[in-house]
Design an enzyme around this catalytic site. Structure first.
Site, PDB file in Angstrom:
ATOM      1  N   LYS A   1      -6.495 -13.078  -8.456  1.00 49.28           N
ATOM      2  CA  LYS A   1      -7.667 -13.062  -7.591  1.00 49.28           C
ATOM      3  C   LYS A   1      -8.716 -12.067  -8.124  1.00 49.28           C
ATOM      4  CE  LYS A   1      -8.734 -12.022  -2.862  1.00 49.28           C
ATOM      5  NZ  LYS A   1      -8.296 -11.493  -1.582  1.00 49.28           N
TER       6      LYS A   1
ATOM      7  N   LYS B   1       0.826  -1.211   0.000  1.00 48.48           N
ATOM      8  CA  LYS B   1       0.000   0.000   0.000  1.00 48.48           C
ATOM      9  C   LYS B   1       0.855   1.254   0.000  1.00 48.48           C
ATOM     10  CE  LYS B   1      -4.390  -1.647   1.861  1.00 48.48           C
ATOM     11  NZ  LYS B   1      -5.375  -1.520   2.950  1.00 48.48           N
TER      12      LYS B   1
ATOM     13  N   LYS C   1     -12.174  -5.919  -7.130  1.00 49.37           N
ATOM     14  CA  LYS C   1     -12.959  -4.798  -7.657  1.00 49.37           C
ATOM     15  C   LYS C   1     -12.061  -3.680  -8.172  1.00 49.37           C
ATOM     16  CE  LYS C   1     -13.210  -2.247  -3.441  1.00 49.37           C
ATOM     17  NZ  LYS C   1     -12.452  -1.038  -3.651  1.00 49.37           N
TER      18      LYS C   1
END
Ligand code: TRP
Length: 341
Positions: free
Chosen positions: A203, A121, A206
Site C-alpha cells: 500500500k 503498533k 508516507k
C-alpha cells in the site's frame, strides 16, 4: 408531512475522521478524502481531525500543533464544505473523551488485545505501549456512536475497529435499551486501493523510506512528475489491466480515479504507446487534480482567523449534537444529571 418531505429531511448520517499525521498522500486522497467530498450531497456528513487519537504515539508539541491545523486546512482545500458538513477538531469537543471512558468500561481487555493495529503498533513503538494505544478503539467507537452515525467510510485497516464499535454498541444497547445506532461500514462505489509506486504490492504509505514510493497531495508538480516517471511497471510495455501487472494496474487505478475513465478506455487510449507516455499522462492528470487543492491550501493555511472561525463553528455543532447522546448514555448508566452552571 408527506412521506416525500420526510425522506428529503432525513439523510443517513456519515461520520469519519482522519489523524493529523503531517502528510496526506495521494492514496489517502483517492482512497478516502475524494469520496468524503462527494458524499456531502447525499448524506449528512460529520468530519473531524482525530487529534486525540494521534497522541497514542509520542508527538513533539510544536509540530503536533502545526500538523493539526495543516490537516484541517488541507481537508477544507480538498473540498469539505462546512456549509454542508460540520467539520471540527476532536479535542475541542469534550464529549468524545467522556464517552470513550464510559465505553472503556463496556469493552473487554480480551477484545482490545485482539486488535491487529494494537499488536502492530506495540511492536513498532515497543518503548511506549501506553494505555491510550490499547484503548484507541473505544475512543473511535465514541467518535462514531456520539453522532448516531449510520455509516462510516473506513479503509481495510480500520474495519476491525468499526466491528468493535458495533459490538460495544450492541452490548450497551442490550443492557440499557436502545441508546446507540449500530453503524455500518461504507464501501465507496469506486475507490482504488493506491499502491506504492516503487513496490506496487504494498500500500502507498508516507512512512515508506523511499520518497519516490508515494506522492503527497501537496507535492510540487515537478516532484509528482519525477515520481511517476520512476514508477515500477513491468517489461511487457503494454498498458493493459491484468495479472502480474501490479505496477500498471496501480497506475491505471490512479488515472481512472482522477479522470473517471474506465480501464477499457484507458487501454484504448494507450494502444501502441509505451510506458513513458503513459506515466507522463498519469502524472499530468494527477498534477492537474491536485493543483487547485494546493492553491486553496496555501490560501487557507495563511488565514488563521478563517480556520479558527470554521473549526469553532464545527465544534459548536458537534458539542450540541454529541451531548444529546452522551447525556442519554450517562443517564442510562445511572449518573446524576449534570448541573448547569
Ligand atoms: N482511526 C482512524 C484512522 O487512523 C481515524 C478515526 C478516528 C476514525 N476516529 C474515527 C475513522 C471515527 C472513522 C470513524 O484512520
Amino acid at each position: 408531512m408527506s412521506e416525500e418531505v420526510l425522506k428529503q429531511e432525513k439523510k443517513p448520517i456519515i461520520f469519519s475522521a482522519i489523524q493529523p499525521s503531517g502528510t496526506i498522500t495521494l492514496g489517502n486522497y483517492i482512497g478516502a478524502l475524494k469520496n468524503w467530498v462527494t458524499l456531502q450531497d447525499d448524506y449528512d456528513c460529520i468530519f473531524a481531525v482525530a487529534d486525540l487519537h494521534a497522541i497514542t504515539v509520542r508527538q513533539e508539541p510544536a509540530t503536533f500543533r502545526r500538523h493539526i491545523l495543516e490537516a484541517y486546512a488541507l481537508l477544507l482545500a480538498c473540498g469539505i464544505d462546512t456549509e454542508k458538513s460540520p467539520f471540527f477538531i476532536q479535542s475541542h469537543v469534550h464529549t468524545h473523551a467522556e464517552l470513550a471512558w464510559v465505553l472503556n468500561c463496556y469493552t473487554q481487555f480480551g477484545e482490545l488485545s485482539r486488535m491487529t493495529q494494537f499488536k502492530d503498533k506495540s511492536q513498532k513503538h515497543a518503548d511506549n505501549v501506553n494505555v491510550g494505544l490499547f484503548a484507541y478503539p473505544s475512543l473511535m467507537a465514541a467518535d462514531i456512536l456520539l453522532y448516531q452515525a449510520d455509516l462510516v467510510p473506513v479503509g481495510a485497516d480500520q474495519k476491525q475497529h468499526l466491528e468493535l464499535a458495533r459490538n460495544v454498541a450492541e452490548r450497551f444497547n442490550g443492557i440499557y435499551g436502545n441508546t446507540f445506532k449500530i453503524p455500518d461500514g461504507y464501501i465507496p462505489p469506486v475507490g482504488a486501493r493506491i499502491m506504492s509506486l516503487q513496490d506496487p504490492t504494498k500500500k502507498m504509505s508516507k512512512s515508506d523510506e523511499n520518497v519516490n514510493a508515494w506522492v503527497a497531495v501537496l507535492d510540487k508538480p515537478e516532484d509528482i512528475m519525477r515520481k511517476f516517471k520512476r514508477a515500477v511497471t513491468d517489461s511487457e510495455a503494454v498498458v493493459k489491466y491484468g495479472e502480474n501487472k501490479a505496477g500498471v494496474n496501480n497506475l491505471m487505478g490512479i488515472y481512472s480515479a482522477v479522470t473517471g475513465k474506465t480501464n477499457d478506455e484507458i487501454e484504448k487510449e494507450f494502444e501502441g504507446k509505451g510506458y513513458g507516455d503513459f506515466k507522463a499522462t498519469v502524472a499530468e492528470a494527477v498534477i492537474e487534480e491536485l493543483r487547485p487543492i494546493r492553491e486553496r491550501y496555501e490560501k487557507f493555511i495563511a488565514d488563521k482567523a478563517y480556520l479558527e472561525e470554521q473549526y469553532t463553528k464545527g465544534a459548536e455543532f458537534a458539542l450540541r449534537m454529541s451531548s444529546r447522546t452522551l447525556d442519554k448514555a450517562m443517564k442510562k448508566v445511572g449518573f446524576i444529571k449534570k448541573p448547569r452552571f
